[in-house]
Design a protein around this motif. Structure first.
Motif, mmCIF file in Angstrom:
data_model
loop_
_atom_site.group_PDB
_atom_site.id
_atom_site.type_symbol
_atom_site.label_atom_id
_atom_site.label_comp_id
_atom_site.label_asym_id
_atom_site.label_seq_id
_atom_site.Cartn_x
_atom_site.Cartn_y
_atom_site.Cartn_z
ATOM 1 N N ASP A 101 13.614 -18.419 -27.737
ATOM 2 C CA ASP A 101 13.321 -16.974 -27.744
ATOM 3 C C ASP A 101 11.908 -16.639 -28.191
ATOM 4 N N ASP A 102 11.078 -17.629 -28.478
ATOM 5 C CA ASP A 102 9.705 -17.360 -28.899
ATOM 6 C C ASP A 102 8.926 -16.700 -27.760
ATOM 7 N N ALA A 103 8.177 -15.676 -28.091
ATOM 8 C CA ALA A 103 7.414 -14.916 -27.089
ATOM 9 C C ALA A 103 6.422 -15.792 -26.337
ATOM 10 N N GLU A 104 5.856 -16.804 -26.985
ATOM 11 C CA GLU A 104 4.854 -17.639 -26.319
ATOM 12 C C GLU A 104 5.382 -18.276 -25.031
ATOM 13 N N ASN A 105 6.685 -18.478 -24.933
ATOM 14 C CA ASN A 105 7.262 -19.065 -23.728
ATOM 15 C C ASN A 105 7.096 -18.171 -22.507
ATOM 16 N N LEU A 106 6.910 -16.869 -22.736
ATOM 17 C CA LEU A 106 6.749 -15.930 -21.621
ATOM 18 C C LEU A 106 5.535 -16.273 -20.751
ATOM 19 N N THR A 107 4.543 -16.947 -21.321
ATOM 20 C CA THR A 107 3.342 -17.264 -20.547
ATOM 21 C C THR A 107 3.649 -18.170 -19.361
ATOM 22 N N ASN A 108 4.731 -18.927 -19.434
ATOM 23 C CA ASN A 108 5.083 -19.850 -18.358
ATOM 24 C C ASN A 108 6.444 -19.537 -17.739
ATOM 25 N N ARG A 109 6.943 -18.348 -17.991
ATOM 26 C CA ARG A 109 8.227 -17.962 -17.413
ATOM 27 C C ARG A 109 8.004 -17.162 -16.135
ATOM 28 N N ALA A 110 8.611 -17.654 -15.089
ATOM 29 C CA ALA A 110 8.499 -17.050 -13.760
ATOM 30 C C ALA A 110 9.901 -16.729 -13.253
ATOM 31 N N PRO A 111 10.008 -15.972 -12.182
ATOM 32 C CA PRO A 111 11.338 -15.613 -11.680
ATOM 33 C C PRO A 111 12.150 -16.810 -11.170
ATOM 34 N N TYR A 112 11.466 -17.874 -10.771
ATOM 35 C CA TYR A 112 12.112 -19.085 -10.242
ATOM 36 C C TYR A 112 11.340 -20.298 -10.746
ATOM 37 N N PRO A 113 11.957 -21.474 -10.705
ATOM 38 C CA PRO A 113 11.162 -22.673 -10.969
ATOM 39 C C PRO A 113 10.034 -22.756 -9.938
ATOM 40 N N ILE A 114 8.829 -23.047 -10.404
ATOM 41 C CA ILE A 114 7.663 -23.121 -9.518
ATOM 42 C C ILE A 114 6.831 -24.335 -9.903
ATOM 43 N N LEU A 115 6.409 -25.073 -8.883
ATOM 44 C CA LEU A 115 5.422 -26.135 -9.050
ATOM 45 C C LEU A 115 4.116 -25.583 -8.484
ATOM 46 N N HIS A 116 3.149 -25.408 -9.345
ATOM 47 C CA HIS A 116 1.855 -24.882 -8.924
ATOM 48 C C HIS A 116 0.928 -26.069 -8.691
ATOM 49 N N ILE A 117 0.498 -26.246 -7.467
ATOM 50 C CA ILE A 117 -0.387 -27.355 -7.109
ATOM 51 C C ILE A 117 -1.822 -26.859 -7.194
ATOM 52 N N ILE A 118 -2.583 -27.492 -8.075
ATOM 53 C CA ILE A 118 -3.961 -27.078 -8.343
ATOM 54 C C ILE A 118 -4.918 -28.168 -7.877
ATOM 55 N N ARG A 119 -5.957 -27.763 -7.178
ATOM 56 C CA ARG A 119 -7.001 -28.712 -6.776
ATOM 57 C C ARG A 119 -7.880 -28.991 -7.999
ATOM 58 N N GLU A 120 -7.992 -30.251 -8.379
ATOM 59 C CA GLU A 120 -8.802 -30.631 -9.544
ATOM 60 C C GLU A 120 -10.265 -30.223 -9.358
ATOM 61 N N ALA A 121 -10.818 -30.424 -8.181
ATOM 62 C CA ALA A 121 -12.233 -30.092 -7.942
ATOM 63 C C ALA A 121 -12.471 -28.593 -8.124
ATOM 64 N N SER A 122 -11.549 -27.785 -7.668
ATOM 65 C CA SER A 122 -11.684 -26.332 -7.825
ATOM 66 C C SER A 122 -11.576 -25.933 -9.282
ATOM 67 N N LEU A 123 -10.686 -26.591 -10.002
ATOM 68 C CA LEU A 123 -10.532 -26.300 -11.422
ATOM 69 C C LEU A 123 -11.806 -26.663 -12.185
ATOM 70 N N GLU A 124 -12.350 -27.819 -11.895
ATOM 71 C CA GLU A 124 -13.595 -28.227 -12.554
ATOM 72 C C GLU A 124 -14.720 -27.243 -12.265
ATOM 73 N N GLN A 125 -14.782 -26.783 -11.027
ATOM 74 C CA GLN A 125 -15.806 -25.809 -10.652
ATOM 75 C C GLN A 125 -15.600 -24.487 -11.403
ATOM 76 N N ALA A 126 -14.363 -24.028 -11.499
ATOM 77 C CA ALA A 126 -14.070 -22.768 -12.185
ATOM 78 C C ALA A 126 -14.365 -22.865 -13.674
ATOM 79 N N LEU A 127 -14.147 -24.028 -14.252
ATOM 80 C CA LEU A 127 -14.381 -24.209 -15.685
ATOM 81 C C LEU A 127 -15.847 -24.024 -16.058
ATOM 82 N N GLN A 128 -16.749 -24.232 -15.106
ATOM 83 C CA GLN A 128 -18.174 -24.032 -15.370
ATOM 84 C C GLN A 128 -18.485 -22.577 -15.700
ATOM 85 N N TYR A 129 -17.645 -21.660 -15.206
ATOM 86 C CA TYR A 129 -17.884 -20.241 -15.397
ATOM 87 C C TYR A 129 -17.028 -19.645 -16.509
ATOM 88 N N PHE A 130 -16.251 -20.484 -17.154
ATOM 89 C CA PHE A 130 -15.392 -20.008 -18.237
ATOM 90 C C PHE A 130 -15.650 -20.869 -19.460
#
Length: 185
Positions: free
Chosen positions: A123-152
């Protein structure tokens, strides 16, 4: 088909109102606004079929430039409803990445209606950050993530910022943002 539409609407709403609306992922707004997020609804009811669906989506991403499809959300409405089963499946999914040479090319982010961080109470609120309406596998491109991290510059602060954000939600806001988690009657 009508069920698929309702599933997609629920996930798009979650992405726009929760993930982007609460700024839980600073990288989600741009590909979403550019229509480069692919929503795939798996009809899997067992692990083997879901692994095949995951593999097919990874192959599709390999064949599609990020300028067309940045990321995929593989939505699993009919399988892995138990969070612990879902966690077990993630081990198989990551083995699939390694076995096919996709480790370091893609990574998986996980979302589930009953998501619970290690060390947290369900019941901890922090779990809400990863709670979605259904189970979801989010496929992330590593190269895109590395590129985005340069701006954050302070990506390490994201988890704590997210926890603070969801903990500050009122009961009414939680009900509005997560109607699939809270019974309104």
């Amino acid at each position: 088909m009508e069920q698929h539409i309702a599933i997609r609407v629920a996930v798009v709403r979650w992405l726009n109102e929760v993930v982007i609306g609460l700024n839980l992922c600073p990288f989600a707004r741009k590909p979403t606004s550019e229509n480069r997020v692919r929503f795939v609804i798996s009809e899997a009811t067992d692990d083997e079929t879901l692994l095949q669906d995951l593999q097919q989506e990874l192959i599709r991403l390999d064949a599609t430039p990020a300028s067309e499809v940045e990321t995929s959300l593989l939505i699993v409405p009919d399988h892995l409803q138990d969070f612990w089963d879902y966690n077990q499946f993630l081990s198989w999914a990551n083995q699939l990445l390694k076995r096919n040479g996709w480790a370091g090319v893609y990574q998986l982010a996980s979302f589930h209606p009953h998501y619970c961080f290690a060390g947290a109470e369900p019941d901890d609120a922090e779990n809400l950050t990863n709670r979605a309406p259904y189970p979801i596998l989010h496929i992330i491109r590593e190269a895109s993530l590395e590129q985005a991290l340069q701006y954050f510059p302070d990506v390490d602060a994201v988890p704590e910022n997210n926890k603070t954000t969801v903990e500050s939600l009122t009961a009414a806001q939680r009900l509005q943002l997560f109607p699939y988690l809270f019974n309104s009657t």
